[in-house]
Design an enzyme around this catalytic site. Structure first.
Site, mmCIF file in Angstrom:
data_model
loop_
_atom_site.group_PDB
_atom_site.id
_atom_site.type_symbol
_atom_site.label_atom_id
_atom_site.label_comp_id
_atom_site.label_asym_id
_atom_site.label_seq_id
_atom_site.Cartn_x
_atom_site.Cartn_y
_atom_site.Cartn_z
ATOM 1 N N GLU A 27 0.857 -1.196 0.000
ATOM 2 C CA GLU A 27 0.000 0.000 0.000
ATOM 3 C C GLU A 27 0.893 1.246 0.000
ATOM 4 O O GLU A 27 2.133 1.142 0.098
ATOM 5 C CB GLU A 27 -0.908 0.010 1.241
ATOM 6 C CG GLU A 27 -0.141 0.025 2.553
ATOM 7 C CD GLU A 27 -0.895 0.691 3.699
ATOM 8 O OE1 GLU A 27 -1.442 1.797 3.479
ATOM 9 O OE2 GLU A 27 -0.923 0.130 4.804
ATOM 10 N N VAL A 108 -5.250 0.082 2.704
ATOM 11 C CA VAL A 108 -5.323 -1.361 2.454
ATOM 12 C C VAL A 108 -6.495 -1.672 1.514
ATOM 13 O O VAL A 108 -6.328 -2.406 0.528
ATOM 14 C CB VAL A 108 -5.452 -2.143 3.781
ATOM 15 C CG1 VAL A 108 -5.769 -3.611 3.528
ATOM 16 C CG2 VAL A 108 -4.167 -2.008 4.607
ATOM 17 N N ASP A 140 -17.956 3.993 12.511
ATOM 18 C CA ASP A 140 -16.629 3.965 11.898
ATOM 19 C C ASP A 140 -16.011 2.567 11.917
ATOM 20 O O ASP A 140 -15.475 2.112 12.922
ATOM 21 C CB ASP A 140 -15.702 4.975 12.598
ATOM 22 C CG ASP A 140 -14.406 5.190 11.822
ATOM 23 O OD1 ASP A 140 -14.169 4.471 10.829
ATOM 24 O OD2 ASP A 140 -13.625 6.087 12.207
ATOM 25 N N LYS A 161 -4.614 -2.408 14.514
ATOM 26 C CA LYS A 161 -3.934 -1.481 15.404
ATOM 27 C C LYS A 161 -4.549 -1.507 16.796
ATOM 28 O O LYS A 161 -5.758 -1.659 16.934
ATOM 29 C CB LYS A 161 -3.979 -0.079 14.789
ATOM 30 C CG LYS A 161 -3.052 0.011 13.588
ATOM 31 C CD LYS A 161 -3.421 1.106 12.638
ATOM 32 C CE LYS A 161 -4.607 0.697 11.789
ATOM 33 N NZ LYS A 161 -4.973 1.712 10.795
HETATM 34 N N1 PSU Z 1 -1.399 1.393 9.941
HETATM 35 C C1 PSU Z 1 -0.330 2.191 10.078
HETATM 36 N N2 PSU Z 1 -0.236 3.261 9.300
HETATM 37 C C2 PSU Z 1 -1.183 3.553 8.377
HETATM 38 C C3 PSU Z 1 -2.321 2.708 8.227
HETATM 39 C C4 PSU Z 1 -2.375 1.643 9.026
HETATM 40 O O1 PSU Z 1 0.535 1.989 10.920
HETATM 41 O O2 PSU Z 1 -1.034 4.543 7.684
HETATM 42 C C5 PSU Z 1 -3.357 3.035 7.176
HETATM 43 C C6 PSU Z 1 -3.555 1.845 6.221
HETATM 44 O O3 PSU Z 1 -3.457 2.339 4.905
HETATM 45 C C7 PSU Z 1 -4.978 1.374 6.514
HETATM 46 C C8 PSU Z 1 -5.632 2.676 6.896
HETATM 47 O O4 PSU Z 1 -5.594 0.758 5.414
HETATM 48 O O5 PSU Z 1 -4.657 3.297 7.722
HETATM 49 C C9 PSU Z 1 -6.947 2.495 7.601
HETATM 50 O O6 PSU Z 1 -7.578 3.731 7.722
HETATM 51 P P1 PSU Z 1 -9.112 3.795 8.179
HETATM 52 O O7 PSU Z 1 -9.100 3.434 9.622
HETATM 53 O O8 PSU Z 1 -9.528 5.222 7.912
HETATM 54 O O9 PSU Z 1 -9.857 2.816 7.325
HETATM 55 MN MN MN Z 2 -12.210 4.884 9.449
#
Ligand code: PSU
Ligand code: MN
Length: 303
Positions: A27, A108, A140, A161
């Site tokens: 990504e 992702v 969310d 995470k």
């Molecule tokens: N984990 C990290 N750094 C990041 C991300 C995840 O340590 O930048 C990014 C990835 O691209 C993941 C996105 O797909 O955050 C998810 O964001 P959201 O929670 O808005 O879907």
């Molecule tokens: Mn989100």
């Protein structure tokens, strides 16, 4: 290479496809300033790329550049990723193309869509998105989870995470029918932590992972698999400290009214500050470690 391929491939990725050489998709959000501060973002990308090259595997970073869907970038283009600040998830991809976005870094979910459209099977990231805490009120839930039901791609990550609702994330993946595997562990790792105590299915070898992918094809399920690789022990952060920092970050998020796509970059930045920068080397170490596993799997598939 398919002539109607909607994705523009780098010279190297196009060659690898023509020769049946192994490819690992990556990504780009994590390598932008939204994922890691400069210069750690460039360092992280460099280390992932060298792990792959040492193994004879071709790296394929996805992004949107000048409204084009891209898989594999030329060396001269990486600077645009490091400084980019437009995060593109799967719902944003068609808009980015339709409106000719100059530079968009793919999450992702968007990267899985691009990998799938290009016919690739192996993708590697740091941490996958998930169900946010309080999702029952905010709604969310990362599009990463649903994307795993749509694209037949293996997603290698170090778990979800730690600031997410982890039991809720695993429950949703079960509801969606996405296999969740642990690399040499039966416990769900959470990015900076090796073991959350939550049960997942253990796999011990590349062959086992590939047999599971084959079974998905046999059953024509058409969806992805999430393979979780725990962060190496020596790079793991202190669990108690992390939880304290996370709680503070979440409170700050609420106080400042941060929502939607801004939540993840905001918390990542606060985490780095709250751990006196310890989260950054941990992030680099787990990315490199995930890439090593993804690389072995790609080599096995293409051998
Ligand atoms: N984990 C990290 N750094 C990041 C991300 C995840 O340590 O930048 C990014 C990835 O691209 C993941 C996105 O797909 O955050 C998810 O964001 P959201 O929670 O808005 O879907
Ligand atoms: Mn989100």
């Amino acid at each position: 290479m398919r002539s109607n391929n909607p994705i523009r491939l780098s010279t190297e990725v196009a060659e690898a496809k023509a020769n049946g050489a192994p490819i690992v998709c990556l990504e780009s959000t994590v390598f932008s300033k939204l994922g890691l501060p400069s210069p750690s973002n460039a360092e992280a990308l460099e280390s992932c790329i060298s792990v792959l090259r040492e193994d004879g595997v071709v790296p394929a970073v996805s992004a949107v550049i000048d409204g084009e869907l891209r898989l594999g970038l030329e060396d001269s283009e990486y600077d645009q990723i490091f400084s980019a600040s437009t995060k593109v998830s799967v719902r944003d991809l068609p808009i980015a193309v339709g409106k000719g976005l100059d530079v968009g870094v793919t999450t992702v979910s968007a990267s899985l869509a691009i990998a799938h459209a290009a016919g690739e099977r192996v993708f590697c990231t740091g941490g996958i998105g998930g169900v946010h805490r309080g999702a029952n009120l905010t709604g969310d839930i990362s599009a990463d989870l649903h994307a795993l039901t749509k694209f037949n791609v293996l997603c290698v990550s170090a778990g979800a995470k730690v600031f997410l609702d982890l039991p809720g994330t695993l429950q949703l993946l079960e509801t969606l029918g996405v296999p969740v595997l642990g690399w040499q562990t039966d416990k769900f790792p959470a990015f900076y932590l090796r073991n959350t105590g939550l049960e997942i299915k253990r796999v011990d070898s590349v062959k086992e992972v590939v047999s599971i992918l084959d079974a998905i094809d046999l059953l024509d399920l058409g969806h992805g698999v999430l393979l979780n690789v725990p962060i190496p022990s020596e790079d793991e952060l202190d669990a108690e400290k992390i939880w304290t920092v996370i709680q503070k970050c979440i409170d700050e998020c609420e106080e400042q009214g941060i929502s939607g796509q801004e939540v993840t970059p905001f918390i990542l930045e606060r985490l780095a500050a709250g751990t006196e920068g310890e989260s950054i080397p941990a992030n680099l170490a787990l990315l490199e470690n995930n890439t090593k596993v993804a690389s072995q799997i790609a080599r096995f598939i293409y051998s």
